[in-house]
Enzyme design. Structure first.
Site, PDB file in Angstrom:
ATOM      1  N   GLY A 233     -86.658  12.152   2.992  1.00  0.00           N
ATOM      2  CA  GLY A 233     -88.078  11.669   3.410  1.00  0.00           C
ATOM      3  C   GLY A 233     -87.896  12.554   4.838  1.00  0.00           C
ATOM      4  O   GLY A 233     -86.856  13.765   5.000  1.00  0.00           O
ATOM      5  N   GLU A 267     -88.636   9.553  -1.984  1.00  0.00           N
ATOM      6  CA  GLU A 267     -87.102   9.030  -1.491  1.00  0.00           C
ATOM      7  C   GLU A 267     -87.052   8.839  -0.851  1.00  0.00           C
ATOM      8  O   GLU A 267     -86.073   9.194  -0.266  1.00  0.00           O
ATOM      9  CB  GLU A 267     -86.447  10.017  -2.717  1.00  0.00           C
ATOM     10  CG  GLU A 267     -86.770  10.201  -3.944  1.00  0.00           C
ATOM     11  CD  GLU A 267     -85.279  11.204  -4.753  1.00  0.00           C
ATOM     12  OE1 GLU A 267     -85.038  11.363  -4.368  1.00  0.00           O
ATOM     13  OE2 GLU A 267     -85.371  11.367  -5.722  1.00  0.00           O
ATOM     14  N   PRO A 268     -87.393   8.172   0.335  1.00  0.00           N
ATOM     15  CA  PRO A 268     -86.811   8.617   2.095  1.00  0.00           C
ATOM     16  C   PRO A 268     -85.997   7.201   2.623  1.00  0.00           C
ATOM     17  O   PRO A 268     -86.257   5.958   1.367  1.00  0.00           O
ATOM     18  CB  PRO A 268     -88.395   7.775   2.307  1.00  0.00           C
ATOM     19  CG  PRO A 268     -89.359   7.062   1.540  1.00  0.00           C
ATOM     20  CD  PRO A 268     -89.041   7.959   0.458  1.00  0.00           C
ATOM     21  N   GLY A 269     -85.076   7.472   2.897  1.00  0.00           N
ATOM     22  CA  GLY A 269     -84.089   6.321   3.138  1.00  0.00           C
ATOM     23  C   GLY A 269     -83.820   6.386   4.661  1.00  0.00           C
ATOM     24  O   GLY A 269     -84.302   5.899   5.757  1.00  0.00           O
ATOM     25  N   ARG A 270     -84.069   7.044   5.293  1.00  0.00           N
ATOM     26  CA  ARG A 270     -83.562   7.695   7.016  1.00  0.00           C
ATOM     27  C   ARG A 270     -84.801   7.069   7.801  1.00  0.00           C
ATOM     28  O   ARG A 270     -84.202   6.046   8.943  1.00  0.00           O
ATOM     29  CB  ARG A 270     -83.012   8.466   7.493  1.00  0.00           C
ATOM     30  CG  ARG A 270     -82.229   8.964   9.257  1.00  0.00           C
ATOM     31  CD  ARG A 270     -82.161  10.140   9.410  1.00  0.00           C
ATOM     32  NE  ARG A 270     -81.311  11.322   8.567  1.00  0.00           N
ATOM     33  CZ  ARG A 270     -80.435  11.456   8.432  1.00  0.00           C
ATOM     34  NH1 ARG A 270     -79.877  10.908   9.962  1.00  0.00           N
ATOM     35  NH2 ARG A 270     -79.929  12.225   7.568  1.00  0.00           N
ATOM     36  N   TYR A 310     -71.038  14.280  12.239  1.00  0.00           N
ATOM     37  CA  TYR A 310     -71.549  15.420  12.228  1.00  0.00           C
ATOM     38  C   TYR A 310     -71.929  15.516  13.365  1.00  0.00           C
ATOM     39  O   TYR A 310     -73.486  16.622  13.705  1.00  0.00           O
ATOM     40  CB  TYR A 310     -73.344  14.993  11.196  1.00  0.00           C
ATOM     41  CG  TYR A 310     -73.357  14.096   9.866  1.00  0.00           C
ATOM     42  CD1 TYR A 310     -73.073  15.062   8.576  1.00  0.00           C
ATOM     43  CD2 TYR A 310     -73.846  12.786   9.781  1.00  0.00           C
ATOM     44  CE1 TYR A 310     -72.788  14.243   7.304  1.00  0.00           C
ATOM     45  CE2 TYR A 310     -73.395  12.260   8.763  1.00  0.00           C
ATOM     46  CZ  TYR A 310     -72.763  12.949   7.640  1.00  0.00           C
ATOM     47  OH  TYR A 310     -73.245  12.265   6.298  1.00  0.00           O
ATOM     48  N   CYS A 336     -56.622   4.997  15.806  1.00  0.00           N
ATOM     49  CA  CYS A 336     -55.874   6.768  16.188  1.00  0.00           C
ATOM     50  C   CYS A 336     -55.668   7.770  15.432  1.00  0.00           C
ATOM     51  O   CYS A 336     -55.698   8.113  15.031  1.00  0.00           O
ATOM     52  CB  CYS A 336     -54.548   6.082  16.230  1.00  0.00           C
ATOM     53  SG  CYS A 336     -53.846   4.214  16.890  1.00  0.00           S
ATOM     54  N   GLU A 337     -57.778   8.023  16.391  1.00  0.00           N
ATOM     55  CA  GLU A 337     -57.468   9.968  16.254  1.00  0.00           C
ATOM     56  C   GLU A 337     -58.582  10.511  17.112  1.00  0.00           C
ATOM     57  O   GLU A 337     -59.457   9.682  17.156  1.00  0.00           O
ATOM     58  CB  GLU A 337     -58.479   9.825  14.781  1.00  0.00           C
ATOM     59  CG  GLU A 337     -58.112   9.503  13.592  1.00  0.00           C
ATOM     60  CD  GLU A 337     -58.416  10.405  12.050  1.00  0.00           C
ATOM     61  OE1 GLU A 337     -59.173  11.536  12.635  1.00  0.00           O
ATOM     62  OE2 GLU A 337     -58.533   9.803  11.390  1.00  0.00           O
ATOM     63  N   TYR A 364     -77.619   4.967   7.256  1.00  0.00           N
ATOM     64  CA  TYR A 364     -76.405   5.884   7.347  1.00  0.00           C
ATOM     65  C   TYR A 364     -74.504   5.017   8.394  1.00  0.00           C
ATOM     66  O   TYR A 364     -74.346   6.390   8.748  1.00  0.00           O
ATOM     67  CB  TYR A 364     -75.743   7.051   7.081  1.00  0.00           C
ATOM     68  CG  TYR A 364     -77.172   8.027   6.520  1.00  0.00           C
ATOM     69  CD1 TYR A 364     -77.221   7.483   5.008  1.00  0.00           C
ATOM     70  CD2 TYR A 364     -78.445   8.759   6.695  1.00  0.00           C
ATOM     71  CE1 TYR A 364     -78.090   7.804   3.942  1.00  0.00           C
ATOM     72  CE2 TYR A 364     -79.861   8.283   5.403  1.00  0.00           C
ATOM     73  CZ  TYR A 364     -79.447   8.436   4.294  1.00  0.00           C
ATOM     74  OH  TYR A 364     -79.389   8.980   3.715  1.00  0.00           O
TER      75      TYR A 364
HETATM   76  N1  LLP Z   1     -83.009  11.783  -1.993  1.00  0.00           N
HETATM   77  C1  LLP Z   1     -81.320  12.110  -2.614  1.00  0.00           C
HETATM   78  C2  LLP Z   1     -81.333  12.827  -3.582  1.00  0.00           C
HETATM   79  C3  LLP Z   1     -80.236  12.955  -1.471  1.00  0.00           C
HETATM   80  O1  LLP Z   1     -79.661  12.559  -1.563  1.00  0.00           O
HETATM   81  C4  LLP Z   1     -80.868  11.729  -0.234  1.00  0.00           C
HETATM   82  C5  LLP Z   1     -79.675  11.399   1.058  1.00  0.00           C
HETATM   83  C6  LLP Z   1     -82.178  11.060   0.263  1.00  0.00           C
HETATM   84  C7  LLP Z   1     -83.086  10.685  -0.787  1.00  0.00           C
HETATM   85  C8  LLP Z   1     -82.665  10.506   1.420  1.00  0.00           C
HETATM   86  O2  LLP Z   1     -82.901  11.154   2.473  1.00  0.00           O
HETATM   87  P1  LLP Z   1     -83.630  11.037   4.050  1.00  0.00           P
HETATM   88  O3  LLP Z   1     -84.864  10.613   3.451  1.00  0.00           O
HETATM   89  O4  LLP Z   1     -82.391   9.349   3.989  1.00  0.00           O
HETATM   90  O5  LLP Z   1     -83.063  12.121   4.703  1.00  0.00           O
HETATM   91  N2  LLP Z   1     -75.100  10.567   6.085  1.00  0.00           N
HETATM   92  C9  LLP Z   1     -75.328  11.415   6.104  1.00  0.00           C
HETATM   93  C10 LLP Z   1     -76.702  11.375   5.619  1.00  0.00           C
HETATM   94  C11 LLP Z   1     -76.722  11.799   3.741  1.00  0.00           C
HETATM   95  C12 LLP Z   1     -78.104  11.754   3.240  1.00  0.00           C
HETATM   96  C13 LLP Z   1     -77.729  12.140   2.058  1.00  0.00           C
HETATM   97  N3  LLP Z   1     -78.878  12.410   0.646  1.00  0.00           N
HETATM   98  C14 LLP Z   1     -76.675  11.409   7.495  1.00  0.00           C
HETATM   99  O6  LLP Z   1     -75.824  10.649   8.186  1.00  0.00           O
HETATM  100  O7  LLP Z   1     -76.972  12.322   7.776  1.00  0.00           O
END
Ligand code: LLP
Length: 411
Positions: A233, A267-270, A310, A336-337, A364
């Protein structure tokens, strides 16, 4: 009392008193609202929204998304197990990732997932062989690498030639032709994912345009697709980012997909959970160093890796009724870093014992947490109006050490 001192109807201080800190707190209503935004913006396209489990894979959170009708985007057998346990529909689950093992492919086939998002030719062959052995036909989509720059942090940018992800743009037709010859595969779609925390729509649109050129070329080769999956997303606001407008995104997608018979998948996550969660932490000490001040808290990089990994910004609020004056400090944890920081050079009013909220830690955060420095991972709580529920117990040392303790006698 101002609203930011509460999650929905529950004061943060009450949650900290009941469950201790560090503590992840999620608002169920905000999660629902974030999903509604997608559903409304894309209503005319009736997309299958597959929540990216990696953003926050807590079983209760997955159950909430399942009840709201979501499918799931998984990247491991472990995530599939979570979807199943949470009561998710495997028929709406897609399996992404560059390194699917044979055991994971078999597990997914036995659970009749919606589609494998395939990333390489050897993976196509492997899925075909396993499907043959199981007497199944595997639905597949090819993840293409559109070679567009997502303009995000290099570690979370995935759609460039130099990245490990997807099938190179110029090899895509050949890859589909190979897939078409493999008898235990059924070609159903095409997908891409160019990166995360995207603050600009144009790379997403450019990637879609490049995918549609391929869809047309494939049709010339008599390969007809049923769905198109645009990957993750849009980005969210952590500080002052200009995040893409979902309605504008949906309008652009609708225009490009009109008169095409392609089911849309996302495929939204964040953006479904990031802003709905925060990490509560208690100030242990205020330390005045020679050059800098430090607010030392009980959460650390093992609870929230994003700032260390990041250089990510997370807002921090003091949610106690503090009497402290403002000063500039780094907010750091006990690890300790030198890399163990949650904020740098932040203007903050805090004193020992105060409760701080690290904002926008729904995505995340817990899912990337570790036990570094033999720290037990924190508890998670889901708030809904005036109710709150523990959705993951705080880890404890006997549990954490058990796997090693059992092996001690061998030495
Ligand atoms: N689909 C695939 C194949 C992905 O690799 C990802 C995220 C998503 C969907 C979901 O993307 P979003 O909607 O969340 O942007 N740990 C990092 C983010 C890594 C994202 C990896 N892939 C952070 O904390 O910013």
């Amino acid at each position: 009392m101002t609203d930011y001192l509460k999650c929905e109807q529950i004061p943060y201080s009450a949650l900290a008193a009941e469950y201790g800190t560090p503590l992840y707190v999620y608002s169920q209503q905000e999660i629902t609202a974030a999903l509604n935004q997608y559903q409304q913006a894309f209503a005319s396209l009736q997309p299958l929204i597959c929540y990216a489990v990696k953003a926050n894979s807590n079983l209760s959170i997955l159950r909430h998304f399942a009840r709201l009708g979501c499918g799931f985007d998984i990247v491991s057998g472990g995530e599939l197990q979570r979807v199943i346990m949470a009561g998710g529909d495997t028929g709406k689950t897609i399996f992404s990732g560059v390194g699917k093992s044979s055991a994971e492919i078999e597990f997914a086939l036995n659970n009749n997932i919606r589609c494998f998002n395939v990333e390489s030719l050897p993976e196509l062959e492997r899925i075909n062989t396993i499907a043959d052995r199981l007497g199944k036909i595997a639905p597949i989509s090819l993840r293409i690498n559109p070679d567009v720059n997502a303009h995000t942090h290099p570690y979370i940018s995935t759609g460039l030639k130099a990245n490990k992800f997807g099938i190179a743009y110029h090899d895509v037709i050949k890859a589909y032709q190979l897939a078409a010859t493999l008898p235990h595969l059924k070609i159903t779609g095409i997908d891409c994912h160019i990166g995360s925390q995207l603050t600009d729509l144009s790379p997403l649109i450019e990637a879609l345009e490049r995918m549609l050129l391929l869809v047309d070329k494939l049709a010339e080769h008599n390969i007809e697709l049923e769905h198109i999956d645009l990957g993750g997303g849009v980005g969210i606001v952590y500080q002052n980012e200009n995040v893409p407008d979902l309605a504008a995104y949906a309008t652009a997608v609708a225009r490009l997909l009109s008169k095409r018979n392609l089911q849309l998948m996302l495929e939204p996550g964040r953006s479904l959970i990031g802003n709905a969660g925060g990490l509560l932490t208690t100030v242990e000490y205020i330390k005045q160093g020679e050059e800098k001040n430090f607010v030392i808290v009980d959460a650390a990089m093992n609870d929230l890796m994003r700032p260390s990994l990041y250089q990510a910004y997370h807002g921090i609020l003091n949610v106690s009724s503090t009497t402290a004056n403002e000063f500039v400090a780094d907010v750091v944890g006990p690890i300790c870093e030198t890399g163990d920081f949650l904020a740098k050079d932040r203007t903050i009013a805090a004193t020992a014992g105060d409760l701080l909220l690290i904002q926008n830690a729904g995505a995340y955060a817990f899912s990337m947490a570790s036990n570094y420095n033999t720290r037990c991972r924190a508890a998670e709580v889901l708030v809904n109006g005036t109710e709150h529920h523990l959705i993951r117990q705080r880890e404890n040392l006997p549990e954490l050490l058990a796997n090693e303790q059992n092996c001690l006698k061998a030495i």
